[in-house]
Motif scaffolding. Sequence first.
Motif, PDB file in Angstrom:
ATOM      1  N   LEU A 232       0.822  -1.213   0.000  1.00  0.00           N
ATOM      2  CA  LEU A 232       0.000   0.000   0.000  1.00  0.00           C
ATOM      3  C   LEU A 232       0.856   1.264   0.000  1.00  0.00           C
ATOM      4  CD1 LEU A 232      -2.879  -1.002   2.419  1.00  0.00           C
ATOM      5  CD2 LEU A 232      -3.157  -0.191   0.068  1.00  0.00           C
ATOM      6  N   SER A 233       2.051   1.193   0.552  1.00  0.00           N
ATOM      7  CA  SER A 233       2.934   2.369   0.525  1.00  0.00           C
ATOM      8  C   SER A 233       3.351   2.697  -0.905  1.00  0.00           C
ATOM      9  CB  SER A 233       4.172   2.121   1.394  1.00  0.00           C
ATOM     10  OG  SER A 233       5.035   1.157   0.795  1.00  0.00           O
ATOM     11  N   LEU A 234       3.353   1.681  -1.764  1.00  0.00           N
ATOM     12  CA  LEU A 234       3.699   1.891  -3.175  1.00  0.00           C
ATOM     13  C   LEU A 234       2.472   2.205  -4.020  1.00  0.00           C
ATOM     14  CD1 LEU A 234       6.208  -1.094  -3.602  1.00  0.00           C
ATOM     15  CD2 LEU A 234       6.776   1.337  -3.449  1.00  0.00           C
ATOM     16  N   SER A 235       1.305   1.743  -3.580  1.00  0.00           N
ATOM     17  CA  SER A 235       0.077   1.955  -4.344  1.00  0.00           C
ATOM     18  C   SER A 235      -1.086   2.206  -3.375  1.00  0.00           C
ATOM     19  CB  SER A 235      -0.210   0.728  -5.222  1.00  0.00           C
ATOM     20  OG  SER A 235      -1.358   0.914  -6.010  1.00  0.00           O
ATOM     21  N   PRO A 236      -1.145   3.409  -2.800  1.00  0.00           N
ATOM     22  CA  PRO A 236      -2.132   3.693  -1.741  1.00  0.00           C
ATOM     23  C   PRO A 236      -3.583   3.518  -2.182  1.00  0.00           C
ATOM     24  CG  PRO A 236      -0.455   5.419  -1.864  1.00  0.00           C
ATOM     25  CD  PRO A 236      -0.264   4.564  -3.071  1.00  0.00           C
ATOM     26  N   GLY A 237      -3.872   3.742  -3.445  1.00  0.00           N
ATOM     27  CA  GLY A 237      -5.258   3.665  -3.900  1.00  0.00           C
ATOM     28  C   GLY A 237      -5.652   2.340  -4.499  1.00  0.00           C
ATOM     29  N   ASN A 238      -4.825   1.318  -4.332  1.00  0.00           N
ATOM     30  CA  ASN A 238      -5.106   0.015  -4.922  1.00  0.00           C
ATOM     31  C   ASN A 238      -6.267  -0.648  -4.176  1.00  0.00           C
ATOM     32  OD1 ASN A 238      -4.901  -2.983  -5.274  1.00  0.00           O
ATOM     33  ND2 ASN A 238      -3.164  -2.404  -6.561  1.00  0.00           N
ATOM     34  N   THR A 239      -7.406  -0.769  -4.871  1.00  0.00           N
ATOM     35  CA  THR A 239      -8.621  -1.265  -4.219  1.00  0.00           C
ATOM     36  C   THR A 239      -8.461  -2.697  -3.731  1.00  0.00           C
ATOM     37  OG1 THR A 239      -9.952   0.177  -5.630  1.00  0.00           O
ATOM     38  CG2 THR A 239     -11.095  -1.610  -4.513  1.00  0.00           C
ATOM     39  N   TYR A 240      -7.812  -3.539  -4.518  1.00  0.00           N
ATOM     40  CA  TYR A 240      -7.615  -4.932  -4.110  1.00  0.00           C
ATOM     41  C   TYR A 240      -6.887  -4.994  -2.774  1.00  0.00           C
ATOM     42  CZ  TYR A 240      -5.828  -9.727  -4.081  1.00  0.00           C
ATOM     43  OH  TYR A 240      -5.509 -11.019  -3.711  1.00  0.00           O
ATOM     44  N   LEU A 241      -5.836  -4.203  -2.645  1.00  0.00           N
ATOM     45  CA  LEU A 241      -5.058  -4.195  -1.406  1.00  0.00           C
ATOM     46  C   LEU A 241      -5.887  -3.665  -0.241  1.00  0.00           C
ATOM     47  CD1 LEU A 241      -1.649  -2.853  -2.769  1.00  0.00           C
ATOM     48  CD2 LEU A 241      -2.013  -5.080  -1.674  1.00  0.00           C
ATOM     49  N   VAL A 242      -6.605  -2.569  -0.469  1.00  0.00           N
ATOM     50  CA  VAL A 242      -7.391  -1.967   0.601  1.00  0.00           C
ATOM     51  C   VAL A 242      -8.468  -2.937   1.084  1.00  0.00           C
ATOM     52  CG1 VAL A 242      -8.934  -0.071   1.217  1.00  0.00           C
ATOM     53  CG2 VAL A 242      -6.921   0.382  -0.193  1.00  0.00           C
ATOM     54  N   VAL A 243      -9.153  -3.594   0.143  1.00  0.00           N
ATOM     55  CA  VAL A 243     -10.203  -4.542   0.516  1.00  0.00           C
ATOM     56  C   VAL A 243      -9.634  -5.690   1.331  1.00  0.00           C
ATOM     57  CG1 VAL A 243     -11.749  -6.325  -0.411  1.00  0.00           C
ATOM     58  CG2 VAL A 243     -11.807  -4.013  -1.362  1.00  0.00           C
ATOM     59  N   ASN A 244      -8.562  -6.290   0.854  1.00  0.00           N
ATOM     60  CA  ASN A 244      -8.031  -7.474   1.523  1.00  0.00           C
ATOM     61  C   ASN A 244      -7.352  -7.151   2.850  1.00  0.00           C
ATOM     62  OD1 ASN A 244      -8.271 -10.102  -0.251  1.00  0.00           O
ATOM     63  ND2 ASN A 244      -7.973  -8.380  -1.642  1.00  0.00           N
ATOM     64  N   TYR A 245      -6.673  -6.017   2.914  1.00  0.00           N
ATOM     65  CA  TYR A 245      -6.080  -5.610   4.192  1.00  0.00           C
ATOM     66  C   TYR A 245      -7.190  -5.291   5.200  1.00  0.00           C
ATOM     67  CZ  TYR A 245      -3.154  -3.033   7.541  1.00  0.00           C
ATOM     68  OH  TYR A 245      -2.507  -2.598   8.678  1.00  0.00           O
ATOM     69  N   SER A 246      -8.256  -4.635   4.734  1.00  0.00           N
ATOM     70  CA  SER A 246      -9.390  -4.342   5.615  1.00  0.00           C
ATOM     71  C   SER A 246     -10.013  -5.626   6.148  1.00  0.00           C
ATOM     72  CB  SER A 246     -10.441  -3.522   4.870  1.00  0.00           C
ATOM     73  OG  SER A 246      -9.939  -2.262   4.487  1.00  0.00           O
ATOM     74  N   ASN A 247     -10.143  -6.623   5.283  1.00  0.00           N
ATOM     75  CA  ASN A 247     -10.700  -7.901   5.724  1.00  0.00           C
ATOM     76  C   ASN A 247      -9.809  -8.561   6.778  1.00  0.00           C
ATOM     77  OD1 ASN A 247     -13.150  -8.085   4.310  1.00  0.00           O
ATOM     78  ND2 ASN A 247     -12.114  -8.712   2.444  1.00  0.00           N
ATOM     79  N   LEU A 248      -8.498  -8.470   6.592  1.00  0.00           N
ATOM     80  CA  LEU A 248      -7.569  -9.012   7.593  1.00  0.00           C
ATOM     81  C   LEU A 248      -7.782  -8.320   8.939  1.00  0.00           C
ATOM     82  CD1 LEU A 248      -4.998 -10.768   8.262  1.00  0.00           C
ATOM     83  CD2 LEU A 248      -3.660  -8.740   7.677  1.00  0.00           C
ATOM     84  N   LEU A 249      -7.915  -7.001   8.907  1.00  0.00           N
ATOM     85  CA  LEU A 249      -8.118  -6.253  10.148  1.00  0.00           C
ATOM     86  C   LEU A 249      -9.454  -6.615  10.800  1.00  0.00           C
ATOM     87  CD1 LEU A 249      -6.817  -2.749   8.963  1.00  0.00           C
ATOM     88  CD2 LEU A 249      -5.644  -4.352  10.491  1.00  0.00           C
ATOM     89  N   LEU A 250     -10.508  -6.775   9.985  1.00  0.00           N
ATOM     90  CA  LEU A 250     -11.802  -7.189  10.540  1.00  0.00           C
ATOM     91  C   LEU A 250     -11.702  -8.560  11.190  1.00  0.00           C
ATOM     92  CD1 LEU A 250     -14.506  -6.144   7.894  1.00  0.00           C
ATOM     93  CD2 LEU A 250     -14.219  -5.231  10.202  1.00  0.00           C
ATOM     94  N   GLU A 251     -10.996  -9.478  10.534  1.00  0.00           N
ATOM     95  CA  GLU A 251     -10.841 -10.828  11.072  1.00  0.00           C
ATOM     96  C   GLU A 251     -10.122 -10.805  12.416  1.00  0.00           C
ATOM     97  OE1 GLU A 251      -8.728 -12.771   7.935  1.00  0.00           O
ATOM     98  OE2 GLU A 251     -10.381 -12.482   6.512  1.00  0.00           O
ATOM     99  N   ARG A 252      -9.279  -9.817  12.622  1.00  0.00           N
ATOM    100  CA  ARG A 252      -8.525  -9.718  13.875  1.00  0.00           C
ATOM    101  C   ARG A 252      -9.218  -8.811  14.898  1.00  0.00           C
ATOM    102  NH1 ARG A 252      -2.219  -8.969  12.938  1.00  0.00           N
ATOM    103  NH2 ARG A 252      -2.195 -10.192  14.857  1.00  0.00           N
ATOM    104  N   GLY A 253     -10.443  -8.409  14.592  1.00  0.00           N
ATOM    105  CA  GLY A 253     -11.206  -7.591  15.528  1.00  0.00           C
ATOM    106  C   GLY A 253     -10.727  -6.163  15.640  1.00  0.00           C
ATOM    107  N   ARG A 254     -10.067  -5.651  14.609  1.00  0.00           N
ATOM    108  CA  ARG A 254      -9.490  -4.305  14.661  1.00  0.00           C
ATOM    109  C   ARG A 254     -10.342  -3.338  13.833  1.00  0.00           C
ATOM    110  NH1 ARG A 254      -3.344  -5.571  13.188  1.00  0.00           N
ATOM    111  NH2 ARG A 254      -3.331  -3.288  12.913  1.00  0.00           N
ATOM    112  N   SER A 255     -11.589  -3.175  14.236  1.00  0.00           N
ATOM    113  CA  SER A 255     -12.516  -2.337  13.482  1.00  0.00           C
ATOM    114  C   SER A 255     -12.055  -0.878  13.429  1.00  0.00           C
ATOM    115  CB  SER A 255     -13.913  -2.434  14.078  1.00  0.00           C
ATOM    116  OG  SER A 255     -13.892  -2.110  15.462  1.00  0.00           O
ATOM    117  N   ALA A 256     -11.469  -0.380  14.516  1.00  0.00           N
ATOM    118  CA  ALA A 256     -11.011   1.017  14.534  1.00  0.00           C
ATOM    119  C   ALA A 256      -9.935   1.245  13.479  1.00  0.00           C
ATOM    120  CB  ALA A 256     -10.486   1.379  15.923  1.00  0.00           C
ATOM    121  N   ASP A 257      -9.057   0.254  13.285  1.00  0.00           N
ATOM    122  CA  ASP A 257      -8.009   0.379  12.274  1.00  0.00           C
ATOM    123  C   ASP A 257      -8.600   0.369  10.861  1.00  0.00           C
ATOM    124  OD1 ASP A 257      -5.960   0.537  14.118  1.00  0.00           O
ATOM    125  OD2 ASP A 257      -5.610  -1.616  14.157  1.00  0.00           O
ATOM    126  N   VAL A 258      -9.678  -0.385  10.676  1.00  0.00           N
ATOM    127  CA  VAL A 258     -10.352  -0.387   9.376  1.00  0.00           C
ATOM    128  C   VAL A 258     -10.918   1.000   9.086  1.00  0.00           C
ATOM    129  CG1 VAL A 258     -12.282  -1.320   8.033  1.00  0.00           C
ATOM    130  CG2 VAL A 258     -10.928  -2.838   9.491  1.00  0.00           C
TER     131      VAL A 258
END
Length: 413
Positions: A232-258
């Motif tokens: 994401l540091s190389l491609s901040p607007g990459n939707t695929y990355l944002v979606v999948n990283y957000s899902n990882l954070l949700l899976e770990r209970g980190r809603s505030a980080d999402v």
Amino acid sequence: MTTCFFTTQYSLAQPYTPESDSSVVEVLPAAIIELSADIRELQASETGAGPINAQALLQLAMESYQLAASSGEARAYGRTLSILQRWPEGTEKPATYHILMAAVLQHNHEFNAALEHLQPLTSDTNNNRTVIIQSLMMQAQIGLVIGDYDLVEQSCTALRSSARQPVFLNCQAQLDGIRGNAEEALNTLTTTLSNGNDLNALDYQELLTTAAAISHRTGDATQAERYYRAALSLSPGNTYLVVNYSNLLLERGRSADVINLLSSYSDEELNTELRIIMARALRARNTGSDQQRAENFFATLEEDFQLAFLRDEAIPHKEYAQFALYLADLPEAALSAAKDNWQLQKEPSDTLLLASAAAANDDQDTLDEVDRWIRTTGTQDVRLQRILDSHRQGQSEGQGQGQNQDSARETSP
């Protein structure tokens, strides 16, 4: 026969009829309005002036596709398709035409039609080398989406001899990562990223993205997060990355980080999948005005899905399944949509969604089908395995309780 999951599980609104010609039906993004004006200008300038200028049409199609890719607007993709379909008869269609057409058809989930445009480009050695490589990469991506791993292997093999080594390595790692060779793929990616030989910024982003996805599926959340953040540091607007990283954070209970991650977007900039993710995160955090914001997202999504079905657009099966499962509490509708989606797309995220919806409906037949699929393909995904194992355990416990009750009845006086 599959029933329409939207109309049977969901209260469908009546079509809206404007009160007058001046009534505002919908506010279109400014870029789409400008593009529409360009198209009308092109049409007006060529009325009665002979054949359409193919080069001008191709340039307009390229601008339209760039807008579609950056905005995710279905109408922009539709506009691109309509431009390309006006190609003048008797005029040779260049490689760029076929690549643009394939990209739009791929977005619309018309995968076979997209492949028909790509395959001649990959097999004609007279084509420009860049055209061949681009076509092979797109062909490989479509193969990954539809689960045609023979096609992916064929594409990767061709890339080995025609493309730079990082491009081939990324293609092969994506294939290995979903065919039971995840550890080998990660080792290759780690070594390649560490050496840095012949890597440009795009290579780093692509390789980091693949490494993040594989690490995510194999359950190494710490490593997956490290790769997601680096990509994401190389491609901040990459939707695929944002979606999948957000899902990882949700899976770990980190809603505030999402919520923090998505705060760089305005609500209007979020695509459908990210709106669903944001609503889930807001509901989970549930502080201050979170609940109201979540309900606002819910209402917008509800309206968008109604409009999509009323317009009979390319049906957003995956997004509707996510909405029905995670937000609307409509498990049967979610399962129906997830099944329809899985008929078209068989990426690990699609299979995970199907398994989640099947588990919510206690649908053992579908879970068995998922189990057969991952065993056949070698898919390694700890989240999938967790769902399958949990359901088996629940069944075993239920059977055990049933047997104990039968035994008690038999021995009671």
